[in-house]
Design a protein around this motif. Structure first.
Motif, PDB file in Angstrom:
ATOM      1  N   VAL A   1       0.850  -1.193   0.000  1.00 52.00           N
ATOM      2  CA  VAL A   1       0.000   0.000   0.000  1.00 52.00           C
ATOM      3  C   VAL A   1       0.886   1.244   0.000  1.00 52.00           C
ATOM      4  O   VAL A   1       1.805   1.364   0.823  1.00 52.00           O
ATOM      5  N   LEU A   2       0.609   2.159  -0.921  1.00 51.39           N
ATOM      6  CA  LEU A   2       1.340   3.426  -1.012  1.00 51.39           C
ATOM      7  C   LEU A   2       0.403   4.562  -0.612  1.00 51.39           C
ATOM      8  O   LEU A   2      -0.685   4.704  -1.177  1.00 51.39           O
ATOM      9  N   VAL A   3       0.833   5.363   0.358  1.00 54.37           N
ATOM     10  CA  VAL A   3      -0.004   6.442   0.893  1.00 54.37           C
ATOM     11  C   VAL A   3       0.736   7.767   0.728  1.00 54.37           C
ATOM     12  O   VAL A   3       1.845   7.932   1.254  1.00 54.37           O
ATOM     13  N   THR A   4       0.147   8.702   0.001  1.00 53.74           N
ATOM     14  CA  THR A   4       0.743  10.041  -0.116  1.00 53.74           C
ATOM     15  C   THR A   4      -0.362  11.085  -0.062  1.00 53.74           C
ATOM     16  O   THR A   4      -1.512  10.820  -0.407  1.00 53.74           O
ATOM     17  N   GLY A   5       0.025  12.283   0.351  1.00 46.12           N
ATOM     18  CA  GLY A   5      -0.938  13.374   0.426  1.00 46.12           C
ATOM     19  C   GLY A   5      -0.468  14.609  -0.286  1.00 46.12           C
ATOM     20  O   GLY A   5      -0.671  15.717   0.181  1.00 46.12           O
ATOM     21  N   GLY A   6       0.208  14.426  -1.406  1.00 48.98           N
ATOM     22  CA  GLY A   6       0.771  15.571  -2.113  1.00 48.98           C
ATOM     23  C   GLY A   6       2.193  15.818  -1.655  1.00 48.98           C
ATOM     24  O   GLY A   6       2.772  15.032  -0.904  1.00 48.98           O
ATOM     25  N   SER A   7       2.748  16.941  -2.089  1.00 46.35           N
ATOM     26  CA  SER A   7       4.163  17.196  -1.848  1.00 46.35           C
ATOM     27  C   SER A   7       4.511  17.274  -0.366  1.00 46.35           C
ATOM     28  O   SER A   7       5.635  16.985   0.031  1.00 46.35           O
ATOM     29  N   GLN A   8       3.551  17.645   0.481  1.00 49.01           N
ATOM     30  CA  GLN A   8       3.830  17.793   1.907  1.00 49.01           C
ATOM     31  C   GLN A   8       3.134  16.745   2.773  1.00 49.01           C
ATOM     32  O   GLN A   8       3.188  16.821   3.989  1.00 49.01           O
ATOM     33  N   GLY A   9       2.490  15.770   2.144  1.00 53.57           N
ATOM     34  CA  GLY A   9       1.737  14.808   2.934  1.00 53.57           C
ATOM     35  C   GLY A   9       0.448  15.444   3.426  1.00 53.57           C
ATOM     36  O   GLY A   9       0.228  16.639   3.287  1.00 53.57           O
ATOM     37  N   ALA A  10      -0.426  14.677   4.027  1.00 54.65           N
ATOM     38  CA  ALA A  10      -1.684  15.221   4.555  1.00 54.65           C
ATOM     39  C   ALA A  10      -1.916  14.651   5.942  1.00 54.65           C
ATOM     40  O   ALA A  10      -1.870  13.438   6.144  1.00 54.65           O
ATOM     41  N   SER A  11      -2.167  15.540   6.899  1.00 53.31           N
ATOM     42  CA  SER A  11      -2.318  15.091   8.281  1.00 53.31           C
ATOM     43  C   SER A  11      -3.496  14.155   8.464  1.00 53.31           C
ATOM     44  O   SER A  11      -3.454  13.238   9.291  1.00 53.31           O
ATOM     45  N   VAL A  12      -4.573  14.347   7.690  1.00 58.10           N
ATOM     46  CA  VAL A  12      -5.729  13.472   7.849  1.00 58.10           C
ATOM     47  C   VAL A  12      -5.386  12.036   7.492  1.00 58.10           C
ATOM     48  O   VAL A  12      -5.883  11.087   8.111  1.00 58.10           O
ATOM     49  N   LEU A  13      -4.499  11.842   6.516  1.00 58.29           N
ATOM     50  CA  LEU A  13      -4.072  10.493   6.178  1.00 58.29           C
ATOM     51  C   LEU A  13      -3.246   9.903   7.308  1.00 58.29           C
ATOM     52  O   LEU A  13      -3.357   8.703   7.619  1.00 58.29           O
ATOM     53  N   SER A  14      -2.424  10.730   7.945  1.00 54.07           N
ATOM     54  CA  SER A  14      -1.616  10.244   9.067  1.00 54.07           C
ATOM     55  C   SER A  14      -2.496   9.825  10.240  1.00 54.07           C
ATOM     56  O   SER A  14      -2.183   8.875  10.960  1.00 54.07           O
ATOM     57  N   LEU A  15      -3.610  10.526  10.416  1.00 52.34           N
ATOM     58  CA  LEU A  15      -4.508  10.218  11.520  1.00 52.34           C
ATOM     59  C   LEU A  15      -5.343   8.972  11.266  1.00 52.34           C
ATOM     60  O   LEU A  15      -5.576   8.166  12.168  1.00 52.34           O
ATOM     61  N   VAL A  16      -5.797   8.798  10.026  1.00 49.04           N
ATOM     62  CA  VAL A  16      -6.804   7.770   9.740  1.00 49.04           C
ATOM     63  C   VAL A  16      -6.216   6.461   9.211  1.00 49.04           C
ATOM     64  O   VAL A  16      -6.661   5.368   9.599  1.00 49.04           O
ATOM     65  N   VAL A  17      -5.221   6.538   8.328  1.00 52.12           N
ATOM     66  CA  VAL A  17      -4.792   5.339   7.611  1.00 52.12           C
ATOM     67  C   VAL A  17      -4.235   4.241   8.526  1.00 52.12           C
ATOM     68  O   VAL A  17      -4.640   3.071   8.391  1.00 52.12           O
TER      69      VAL A  17
END
Length: 391
Positions: free
Chosen positions: A190-206
């Motif tokens: 699984v590859l998780v990215t949130g754009g050039s700076q990452g996304a905090s919501v992905l860090s919280l939920v994934v």
């Protein structure tokens, strides 16, 4: 290929979303023997990836907002940018000007349309952007990345050419590679990215969402996740607590290689991300950025989700439980995941840069007209003649 060397000006705002397709087109036009110059703002002139052969010209990028206090200053900057663009056109003699959205493109295209120079805009998203909307009635062609475009007036649809979004060469090279083997007992990468700076919501939920998968699937996870620097340690601790192997980083230089090995992508629905996912053929769980202008990221998900290559979750509904449910549905067995990968691949437009270059060349005029133009009056005087003709 036209057979004649021409000059083209590309105008783009200072973000990667605007400049990545501009750089791809510049490289293709250069390969065809043409000369290319870039108009952008100060931020765009510093973005990595600009081809060495393409000089960058920084123009004022005035913005007219809802605040009336901004109107005079914004209009003054736009008109100054237009005058600077005309001076550049006088010396560079472009056959066409191509805009990729963003405020720096506006004065350049105002100058080109007023001077009778061929003009094209490229829209990366499934919603026509603000600058492209303002110019739609004046330009010669509108190149799009999706078959359905919101905020496009019916009277302008005869100008539309569906070409797609150009992607990086290293990503496009993966298109003919098979989907990575995924078996009943093999790893699920699984590859998780949130754009050039990452996304905090992905860090919280994934991490918590992955932990809620059925044990048979959870035990086979191998995660690569891009995070904001301030989120890195907390995300690492979450994965450690859930006993899920995860490689974390704030930036991955070899993103193309990681995409090549991934079975499933989780992230935002930016135009470049979707273009790369469909070029390679990777299933996705997409979480549109809720503050994106005109909700364009939600619109970007439509084609891929309708085809069965992705599932979209609104950020307000993006909970660990919902994420686990959607992953379970798309990756429940090897056949389901492979079918989703093929559906994503079918949405790809691998010839986007060639078709966009063909379109741009079609507004270059005949070789005889190029000779006449070079020997004729300066662009600024030609603009006055066009204005008189229109009157």
């Amino acid at each position: 290929m036209s057979g004649a060397t021409r000059h083209y000006v590309l105008a783009a705002g200072g973000t990667g979303g605007h400049l990545i397709p501009a750089f791809a087109l510049a490289t293709e036009l250069d390969r065809r023997g043409h000369h290319v110059a870039l108009i952008t703002d100060e931020r765009g002139a510093k973005i990595p990836g600009k081809p060495d052969f393409m000089p960058a010209h920084v123009l004022p990028a005035g913005r007219i907002t809802r605040n009336p206090l901004s109107w005079f200053k914004g209009a003054a900057a736009i008109m100054e940018g237009r005058r600077m663009a005309l001076r550049l056109f006088d010396s560079f003699q472009p056959s066409a000007v191509v805009g990729f959205g963003g405020y720096p493109a506006f004065p350049a295209l105002l100058a080109s349309t007023g001077a009778g120079i061929g003009s094209v805009v490229h829209e990366q998203n499934a919603v026509l952007g603000r600058v492209n909307r303002m110019l739609a009635g004046q330009v010669d062609a509108i190149a799009t990345a999706y078959p359905d475009i919101d905020r496009l007036k019916a009277k302008h649809r005869d100008k539309v050419h569906l070409v797609g979004n150009p992607v990086r060469a290293e990503v496009l090279a993966l298109r003919d590679e098979p989907f990575p083997p995924f078996t009943e007992d093999g790893l699920l990468r699984v590859l998780v990215t949130g754009g050039s700076q990452g996304a905090s919501v992905l860090s919280l939920v994934v991490p918590d969402g992955l932990s809620m998968l059925q044990p048979a699937l959870r035990q086979r996870l191998q995660v690569t996740q891009q995070c904001r620097p301030e989120d890195l340690e907390a995300v690492r601790e979450r994965y450690r607590t859930h006993d899920i192997p995860a490689e974390l980083g704030t930036y991955f230089e070899d993103m193309a290689a990681r995409l090549a090995h991934a079975h499933l992508f989780i992230g935002r629905a930016g135009a470049s991300s979707i273009a790369e996912l469909t070029a390679v053929g990777r299933p996705a769980i997409l979480v549109p950025l809720p503050i994106a202008t005109d909700d364009h990221q939600a619109a970007n998900t439509r084609e891929m989700t309708r085809a069965g290559g992705a599932r979209a979750i609104r950020q307000e509904a993006f909970t660990p439980k919902e994420l686990a449910k959607q992953i379970q549905a798309i990756a429940q067995d090897p056949g389901t995941l492979a079918n989703a990968a093929h559906a994503a691949w079918n949405c790809g437009r691998p010839k986007a840069v060639e078709e966009l270059a063909d379109l741009v060349e079609s507004f270059g005029g005949s070789e005889l007209m190029d000779v006449i133009r070079l020997a004729d009056e300066p662009v600024g005087e030609r603009e006055e003649r066009y204005a008189g003709d229109a009157a």
